[in-house]
Design a protein around this motif. Sequence first.
Motif, PDB file in Angstrom:
ATOM      1  N   ALA A   1       0.841  -1.204   0.000  1.00 29.12           N
ATOM      2  CA  ALA A   1       0.000   0.000   0.000  1.00 29.12           C
ATOM      3  C   ALA A   1       0.871   1.248   0.000  1.00 29.12           C
ATOM      4  O   ALA A   1       0.584   2.209  -0.716  1.00 29.12           O
ATOM      5  CB  ALA A   1      -0.940  -0.011   1.201  1.00 29.12           C
ATOM      6  N   GLN A   2       1.936   1.233   0.794  1.00 22.27           N
ATOM      7  CA  GLN A   2       2.841   2.381   0.825  1.00 22.27           C
ATOM      8  C   GLN A   2       3.517   2.569  -0.526  1.00 22.27           C
ATOM      9  O   GLN A   2       3.673   3.697  -0.995  1.00 22.27           O
ATOM     10  CB  GLN A   2       3.895   2.204   1.923  1.00 22.27           C
ATOM     11  CG  GLN A   2       3.341   2.352   3.315  1.00 22.27           C
ATOM     12  CD  GLN A   2       4.377   2.018   4.387  1.00 22.27           C
ATOM     13  OE1 GLN A   2       5.424   1.435   4.108  1.00 22.27           O
ATOM     14  NE2 GLN A   2       4.068   2.378   5.613  1.00 22.27           N
ATOM     15  N   GLY A   3       3.887   1.478  -1.152  1.00 24.88           N
ATOM     16  CA  GLY A   3       4.506   1.549  -2.473  1.00 24.88           C
ATOM     17  C   GLY A   3       3.565   2.107  -3.521  1.00 24.88           C
ATOM     18  O   GLY A   3       3.960   2.913  -4.361  1.00 24.88           O
ATOM     19  N   ARG A   4       2.307   1.687  -3.471  1.00 23.22           N
ATOM     20  CA  ARG A   4       1.305   2.213  -4.411  1.00 23.22           C
ATOM     21  C   ARG A   4       1.096   3.706  -4.193  1.00 23.22           C
ATOM     22  O   ARG A   4       1.016   4.477  -5.152  1.00 23.22           O
ATOM     23  CB  ARG A   4      -0.011   1.468  -4.275  1.00 23.22           C
ATOM     24  CG  ARG A   4      -0.022   0.119  -4.975  1.00 23.22           C
ATOM     25  CD  ARG A   4      -1.422  -0.480  -5.054  1.00 23.22           C
ATOM     26  NE  ARG A   4      -1.985  -0.738  -3.743  1.00 23.22           N
ATOM     27  CZ  ARG A   4      -1.825  -1.855  -3.044  1.00 23.22           C
ATOM     28  NH1 ARG A   4      -1.090  -2.830  -3.536  1.00 23.22           N
ATOM     29  NH2 ARG A   4      -2.389  -1.998  -1.862  1.00 23.22           N
ATOM     30  N   ALA A   5       0.990   4.124  -2.934  1.00 20.12           N
ATOM     31  CA  ALA A   5       0.792   5.542  -2.630  1.00 20.12           C
ATOM     32  C   ALA A   5       1.985   6.354  -3.123  1.00 20.12           C
ATOM     33  O   ALA A   5       1.809   7.422  -3.720  1.00 20.12           O
ATOM     34  CB  ALA A   5       0.577   5.742  -1.127  1.00 20.12           C
ATOM     35  N   GLN A   6       3.183   5.842  -2.915  1.00 21.50           N
ATOM     36  CA  GLN A   6       4.366   6.549  -3.376  1.00 21.50           C
ATOM     37  C   GLN A   6       4.367   6.666  -4.897  1.00 21.50           C
ATOM     38  O   GLN A   6       4.678   7.712  -5.450  1.00 21.50           O
ATOM     39  CB  GLN A   6       5.635   5.833  -2.914  1.00 21.50           C
ATOM     40  CG  GLN A   6       6.906   6.554  -3.314  1.00 21.50           C
ATOM     41  CD  GLN A   6       8.157   5.827  -2.849  1.00 21.50           C
ATOM     42  OE1 GLN A   6       8.096   4.726  -2.321  1.00 21.50           O
ATOM     43  NE2 GLN A   6       9.292   6.439  -3.040  1.00 21.50           N
TER      44      GLN A   6
ATOM     45  N   GLU B   1       5.816  23.483  -0.474  1.00 16.57           N
ATOM     46  CA  GLU B   1       4.709  23.039   0.383  1.00 16.57           C
ATOM     47  C   GLU B   1       3.801  22.058  -0.355  1.00 16.57           C
ATOM     48  O   GLU B   1       3.391  21.037   0.196  1.00 16.57           O
ATOM     49  CB  GLU B   1       3.906  24.251   0.856  1.00 16.57           C
ATOM     50  CG  GLU B   1       2.767  23.916   1.782  1.00 16.57           C
ATOM     51  CD  GLU B   1       1.998  25.148   2.213  1.00 16.57           C
ATOM     52  OE1 GLU B   1       0.752  25.128   2.098  1.00 16.57           O
ATOM     53  OE2 GLU B   1       2.628  26.115   2.660  1.00 16.57           O
ATOM     54  N   THR B   2       3.506  22.360  -1.612  1.00 15.68           N
ATOM     55  CA  THR B   2       2.654  21.484  -2.415  1.00 15.68           C
ATOM     56  C   THR B   2       3.350  20.157  -2.685  1.00 15.68           C
ATOM     57  O   THR B   2       2.736  19.092  -2.585  1.00 15.68           O
ATOM     58  CB  THR B   2       2.260  22.165  -3.742  1.00 15.68           C
ATOM     59  OG1 THR B   2       1.573  23.380  -3.448  1.00 15.68           O
ATOM     60  CG2 THR B   2       1.369  21.275  -4.572  1.00 15.68           C
ATOM     61  N   ARG B   3       4.623  20.211  -3.019  1.00 15.52           N
ATOM     62  CA  ARG B   3       5.392  18.977  -3.237  1.00 15.52           C
ATOM     63  C   ARG B   3       5.368  18.111  -1.981  1.00 15.52           C
ATOM     64  O   ARG B   3       5.196  16.897  -2.058  1.00 15.52           O
ATOM     65  CB  ARG B   3       6.842  19.287  -3.601  1.00 15.52           C
ATOM     66  CG  ARG B   3       7.025  19.763  -5.005  1.00 15.52           C
ATOM     67  CD  ARG B   3       8.512  19.968  -5.304  1.00 15.52           C
ATOM     68  NE  ARG B   3       8.667  20.580  -6.599  1.00 15.52           N
ATOM     69  CZ  ARG B   3       8.571  19.936  -7.749  1.00 15.52           C
ATOM     70  NH1 ARG B   3       8.334  18.651  -7.754  1.00 15.52           N
ATOM     71  NH2 ARG B   3       8.711  20.562  -8.896  1.00 15.52           N
ATOM     72  N   GLU B   4       5.540  18.747  -0.831  1.00 15.58           N
ATOM     73  CA  GLU B   4       5.527  18.025   0.442  1.00 15.58           C
ATOM     74  C   GLU B   4       4.151  17.404   0.693  1.00 15.58           C
ATOM     75  O   GLU B   4       4.050  16.254   1.136  1.00 15.58           O
ATOM     76  CB  GLU B   4       5.902  18.989   1.577  1.00 15.58           C
ATOM     77  CG  GLU B   4       5.965  18.342   2.931  1.00 15.58           C
ATOM     78  CD  GLU B   4       7.202  17.477   3.144  1.00 15.58           C
ATOM     79  OE1 GLU B   4       7.203  16.709   4.115  1.00 15.58           O
ATOM     80  OE2 GLU B   4       8.152  17.558   2.336  1.00 15.58           O
ATOM     81  N   LYS B   5       3.095  18.161   0.417  1.00 14.82           N
ATOM     82  CA  LYS B   5       1.726  17.665   0.614  1.00 14.82           C
ATOM     83  C   LYS B   5       1.489  16.404  -0.210  1.00 14.82           C
ATOM     84  O   LYS B   5       0.920  15.423   0.280  1.00 14.82           O
ATOM     85  CB  LYS B   5       0.721  18.754   0.213  1.00 14.82           C
ATOM     86  CG  LYS B   5      -0.729  18.358   0.348  1.00 14.82           C
ATOM     87  CD  LYS B   5      -1.639  19.528  -0.005  1.00 14.82           C
ATOM     88  CE  LYS B   5      -3.095  19.172   0.187  1.00 14.82           C
ATOM     89  NZ  LYS B   5      -3.982  20.318   0.026  1.00 14.82           N
ATOM     90  N   ILE B   6       1.935  16.427  -1.443  1.00 14.79           N
ATOM     91  CA  ILE B   6       1.766  15.278  -2.328  1.00 14.79           C
ATOM     92  C   ILE B   6       2.658  14.119  -1.892  1.00 14.79           C
ATOM     93  O   ILE B   6       2.203  12.982  -1.770  1.00 14.79           O
ATOM     94  CB  ILE B   6       2.072  15.679  -3.790  1.00 14.79           C
ATOM     95  CG1 ILE B   6       1.030  16.673  -4.292  1.00 14.79           C
ATOM     96  CG2 ILE B   6       2.136  14.447  -4.692  1.00 14.79           C
ATOM     97  CD1 ILE B   6       1.383  17.351  -5.610  1.00 14.79           C
TER      98      ILE B   6
ATOM     99  N   CYS C   1       1.512  12.271   1.361  1.00 12.79           N
ATOM    100  CA  CYS C   1       0.159  11.724   1.415  1.00 12.79           C
ATOM    101  C   CYS C   1       0.227  10.193   1.301  1.00 12.79           C
ATOM    102  O   CYS C   1       0.884   9.659   0.410  1.00 12.79           O
ATOM    103  CB  CYS C   1      -0.698  12.289   0.295  1.00 12.79           C
ATOM    104  SG  CYS C   1      -2.405  11.699   0.354  1.00 12.79           S
ATOM    105  N   THR C   2      -0.468   9.517   2.198  1.00 14.14           N
ATOM    106  CA  THR C   2      -0.494   8.047   2.173  1.00 14.14           C
ATOM    107  C   THR C   2      -1.895   7.497   1.905  1.00 14.14           C
ATOM    108  O   THR C   2      -2.112   6.300   1.974  1.00 14.14           O
ATOM    109  CB  THR C   2       0.023   7.485   3.517  1.00 14.14           C
ATOM    110  OG1 THR C   2      -0.800   7.985   4.571  1.00 14.14           O
ATOM    111  CG2 THR C   2       1.475   7.862   3.752  1.00 14.14           C
ATOM    112  N   ASP C   3      -2.833   8.373   1.581  1.00  9.91           N
ATOM    113  CA  ASP C   3      -4.217   7.972   1.328  1.00  9.91           C
ATOM    114  C   ASP C   3      -4.393   7.705  -0.169  1.00  9.91           C
ATOM    115  O   ASP C   3      -4.440   8.645  -0.963  1.00  9.91           O
ATOM    116  CB  ASP C   3      -5.165   9.078   1.784  1.00  9.91           C
ATOM    117  CG  ASP C   3      -6.626   8.749   1.575  1.00  9.91           C
ATOM    118  OD1 ASP C   3      -6.952   7.846   0.775  1.00  9.91           O
ATOM    119  OD2 ASP C   3      -7.459   9.407   2.211  1.00  9.91           O
ATOM    120  N   PRO C   4      -4.480   6.446  -0.576  1.00  7.96           N
ATOM    121  CA  PRO C   4      -4.565   6.141  -2.009  1.00  7.96           C
ATOM    122  C   PRO C   4      -5.804   6.715  -2.683  1.00  7.96           C
ATOM    123  O   PRO C   4      -5.757   7.096  -3.852  1.00  7.96           O
ATOM    124  CB  PRO C   4      -4.555   4.621  -2.074  1.00  7.96           C
ATOM    125  CG  PRO C   4      -4.750   4.125  -0.697  1.00  7.96           C
ATOM    126  CD  PRO C   4      -4.476   5.245   0.249  1.00  7.96           C
TER     127      PRO C   4
END
Length: 71
Positions: free
Chosen positions: A11-16, A36-41, A44-47
């Motif tokens: 799941a973490q791999g898919r989110a990444q 800030e936007t790059r960090e937000k993206i 994020c770990t919510d697929p």
Amino acid sequence: MSEEIRDEGRAQGRAQGQAEGLLLILQARGIALTDETREKISTCTDPQLLHRWLTRAATATTTEDVFTEDH
């Protein structure tokens, strides 16, 4: 390795992967990103949320178009 740990890693791999794809799409569309936007993206770990952002990025002209409903 337990199945639960393995599933969590997948799941973490898919989110990444989704986050990387989103950054690539925004870059290809010429949409400027703040740190800030790059960090937000990137964090994020919510697929489902990443999928929603990816869908919006396909037609977005600004970052606001991508994140509008998430404020």
